[in-house]
Design an enzyme around this catalytic site. Structure first.
Site, PDB file in Angstrom:
ATOM      1  N   MET A  29       0.851  -1.189   0.000  1.00 16.61           N
ATOM      2  CA  MET A  29       0.000   0.000   0.000  1.00 16.61           C
ATOM      3  C   MET A  29       0.895   1.250   0.000  1.00 16.61           C
ATOM      4  O   MET A  29       0.493   2.321   0.441  1.00 16.61           O
ATOM      5  CB  MET A  29      -0.934  -0.010   1.207  1.00 16.61           C
ATOM      6  CG  MET A  29      -1.897  -1.205   1.170  1.00 16.61           C
ATOM      7  SD  MET A  29      -3.428  -0.947   2.034  1.00 16.61           S
ATOM      8  CE  MET A  29      -2.849  -0.714   3.699  1.00 16.61           C
ATOM      9  N   HIS A  33       9.074   1.049   3.311  1.00 19.53           N
ATOM     10  CA  HIS A  33      10.158   1.096   4.289  1.00 19.53           C
ATOM     11  C   HIS A  33      11.030  -0.141   4.070  1.00 19.53           C
ATOM     12  O   HIS A  33      10.769  -0.936   3.148  1.00 19.53           O
ATOM     13  CB  HIS A  33       9.599   1.165   5.724  1.00 19.53           C
ATOM     14  CG  HIS A  33       8.562   0.130   6.016  1.00 19.53           C
ATOM     15  ND1 HIS A  33       8.821  -1.218   6.019  1.00 19.53           N
ATOM     16  CD2 HIS A  33       7.221   0.244   6.279  1.00 19.53           C
ATOM     17  CE1 HIS A  33       7.727  -1.897   6.300  1.00 19.53           C
ATOM     18  NE2 HIS A  33       6.735  -1.036   6.454  1.00 19.53           N
ATOM     19  N   HIS A  36       9.420  -3.501   3.314  1.00 20.43           N
ATOM     20  CA  HIS A  36       9.028  -3.719   1.911  1.00 20.43           C
ATOM     21  C   HIS A  36      10.263  -3.999   1.049  1.00 20.43           C
ATOM     22  O   HIS A  36      10.230  -4.851   0.168  1.00 20.43           O
ATOM     23  CB  HIS A  36       8.332  -2.472   1.355  1.00 20.43           C
ATOM     24  CG  HIS A  36       7.048  -2.118   2.030  1.00 20.43           C
ATOM     25  ND1 HIS A  36       6.893  -1.002   2.811  1.00 20.43           N
ATOM     26  CD2 HIS A  36       5.849  -2.742   2.045  1.00 20.43           C
ATOM     27  CE1 HIS A  36       5.661  -0.940   3.270  1.00 20.43           C
ATOM     28  NE2 HIS A  36       5.001  -1.985   2.834  1.00 20.43           N
ATOM     29  N   GLN A  60     -10.367  -2.450   2.290  1.00 18.99           N
ATOM     30  CA  GLN A  60      -9.881  -3.204   3.455  1.00 18.99           C
ATOM     31  C   GLN A  60      -9.843  -2.348   4.719  1.00 18.99           C
ATOM     32  O   GLN A  60      -9.380  -2.804   5.758  1.00 18.99           O
ATOM     33  CB  GLN A  60      -8.531  -3.856   3.172  1.00 18.99           C
ATOM     34  CG  GLN A  60      -7.354  -2.900   3.045  1.00 18.99           C
ATOM     35  CD  GLN A  60      -6.077  -3.642   2.647  1.00 18.99           C
ATOM     36  OE1 GLN A  60      -5.931  -4.073   1.502  1.00 18.99           O
ATOM     37  NE2 GLN A  60      -5.162  -3.814   3.576  1.00 18.99           N
ATOM     38  N   ASP A 156       2.448  -9.400   8.979  1.00 15.80           N
ATOM     39  CA  ASP A 156       0.998  -9.582   8.870  1.00 15.80           C
ATOM     40  C   ASP A 156       0.719 -11.080   8.776  1.00 15.80           C
ATOM     41  O   ASP A 156       0.235 -11.584   7.754  1.00 15.80           O
ATOM     42  CB  ASP A 156       0.475  -8.848   7.634  1.00 15.80           C
ATOM     43  CG  ASP A 156       0.699  -7.353   7.741  1.00 15.80           C
ATOM     44  OD1 ASP A 156       0.183  -6.754   8.689  1.00 15.80           O
ATOM     45  OD2 ASP A 156       1.406  -6.787   6.888  1.00 15.80           O
ATOM     46  N   GLN A 159      -2.675 -12.347   7.770  1.00 17.06           N
ATOM     47  CA  GLN A 159      -2.918 -12.047   6.345  1.00 17.06           C
ATOM     48  C   GLN A 159      -2.265 -13.103   5.449  1.00 17.06           C
ATOM     49  O   GLN A 159      -2.887 -13.596   4.512  1.00 17.06           O
ATOM     50  CB  GLN A 159      -2.358 -10.653   6.027  1.00 17.06           C
ATOM     51  CG  GLN A 159      -2.312 -10.314   4.559  1.00 17.06           C
ATOM     52  CD  GLN A 159      -1.932  -8.863   4.292  1.00 17.06           C
ATOM     53  OE1 GLN A 159      -2.771  -7.989   4.427  1.00 17.06           O
ATOM     54  NE2 GLN A 159      -0.700  -8.598   3.919  1.00 17.06           N
ATOM     55  N   SER A 192       4.332   0.891   8.125  1.00 14.31           N
ATOM     56  CA  SER A 192       4.037   2.235   7.589  1.00 14.31           C
ATOM     57  C   SER A 192       3.357   3.074   8.659  1.00 14.31           C
ATOM     58  O   SER A 192       3.465   4.298   8.670  1.00 14.31           O
ATOM     59  CB  SER A 192       3.144   2.123   6.361  1.00 14.31           C
ATOM     60  OG  SER A 192       3.761   1.300   5.410  1.00 14.31           O
TER      61      SER A 192
HETATM   62  O1  PAF Z   1      -0.173  -5.814   3.540  1.00 18.38           O
HETATM   63  C1  PAF Z   1      -0.591  -4.872   2.833  1.00 18.38           C
HETATM   64  O2  PAF Z   1       0.080  -3.862   2.634  1.00 18.38           O
HETATM   65  C2  PAF Z   1      -1.959  -4.967   2.196  1.00 18.38           C
HETATM   66  O3  PAF Z   1      -2.861  -5.616   3.026  1.00 18.38           O
HETATM   67  C3  PAF Z   1      -1.936  -5.618   0.804  1.00 18.38           C
HETATM   68  C4  PAF Z   1      -1.499  -7.068   0.861  1.00 18.38           C
HETATM   69  C5  PAF Z   1      -0.990  -4.840  -0.109  1.00 18.38           C
HETATM   70  C6  PAF Z   1      -3.330  -5.580   0.186  1.00 18.38           C
HETATM   71  O4  PAF Z   1      -3.802  -4.282   0.037  1.00 18.38           O
END
Ligand code: PAF
Length: 287
Positions: A29, A33, A36, A60, A156, A159, A192
């Site tokens: 998103m 940093h 990523h 989301q 995450d 996720q 972030s």
């Molecule tokens: O982890 C994230 O930054 C978000 O949830 C993702 C996987 C990019 C989906 O928008």
């Protein structure tokens, strides 16, 4: 190369596919940093071509969450990606992703809804619909980019487990690669949302990693009772911390445990300066 439209992106992807190149996708998103960048580095070392998506996904976020104030730093993100040799930064508008004039609601838009068992706990408990929004955008990105590999951070953890489940259940031909959490020297997991914290807030936020490390130490000293392990957190908490959850579950299935074992993960969500922070640790492996 910065691309904003699906059509333009597809043209590039089709050229790569024709040449038989492997493609890695790093969904983000933005507000990139070092966490990523570690995903991008892994993607670069695994694939011939790397696409980073940079899209703050509206569906989301809950109505009272931080969608409007979420940091948007596209120019800096593109520079960082260029520095890492990323081939394409895909930064679509919401209209491009969901269709112009499309009402973003599940009575008018097709959503991907992961199973209740996986979303009715941890972050999903307070963030109703969050993982529907995540799975929907991630599957769309998978269909748009058609990568061989997609890279997600362990920070995450819920996720990643849910995305792996979606990929398995829906026979999506993409390999999901999970990469380790990246931390500041202090132990603070990169996020972030750390940008919202003051310097004092950053100090107070260290409590998350301290609690998790302590649980891991206690486990490795022989304490396995989950309630006893969770109890150890209280000595770290002050009135600066608004704890949302602390759980110890199976690291692959998110199943609850009474006794922790080598397959356990401890996960925490806690607000500091009203910023919702999450972190986790595997009780056995080094992370
Ligand atoms: O982890 C994230 O930054 C978000 O949830 C993702 C996987 C990019 C989906 O928008």
């Amino acid at each position: 190369m910065l691309i904003h439209t699906i059509q333009e992106l597809r043209t590039e992807i089709n050229k790569w596919k024709k040449d038989g190149l492997t493609i890695g996708l790093v969904p983000t998103m933005g507000a990139l940093h070092n966490g990523h960048l570690s995903l991008i580095k892994k993607a670069k070392s695994t694939c011939d071509k790397v696409v980073v998506s940079d899209f703050v996904n509206p569906i989301q976020f809950g109505p009272s969450e931080d969608f409007d104030k979420y940091p948007r730093t596209l120019e800096e993100d593109v520079k960082l990606c260029d520095g890492e040799g990323v081939d394409i930064v895909f930064a679509p508008s919401s209209d491009e992703m969901y269709g112009k004039g499309q009402r973003l609601s599940n009575d008018t838009l097709t959503y991907v809804c992961p199973p209740f068992f996986y979303v009715n706990k941890l972050c999903g408990k307070t963030r109703t619909g969050h993982f529907d929004g995540v799975c929907t955008v991630v599957l769309k990105l998978f269909n748009i980019v058609q990568p061989n590999y997609a890279f997600f951070g362990q920070k995450d953890a819920q996720q990643v487990i849910i995305i792996k489940k979606m990929v398995n259940d829906l026979n999506v031909p993409i390999e999901i690669i999970q990469c380790p959490i990246v931390r500041e020297d202090t132990g603070l997991a990169l996020s972030s949302r750390n940008k919202y914290l003051s310097e004092t807030g950053k100090q107070d936020a260290l409590v998350l990693s301290k609690i998790l490390n302590n649980i891991k130490t206690c486990y490795n000293k022989g304490i396995t009772d989950v309630e006893a392990l969770k109890e150890t957190a209280y000595s770290f908490l002050t009135d600066k911390h608004d704890m949302e959850y602390l759980e110890i579950v199976d690291k692959d299935t998110l199943e609850d445990k009474i006794k922790a074992d080598d397959n356990s993960i401890a996960l925490i969500a806690c607000r500091v300066e009203n910023v919702r922070l999450i972190d986790n640790i595997y009780l056995k492996e080094s992370n």
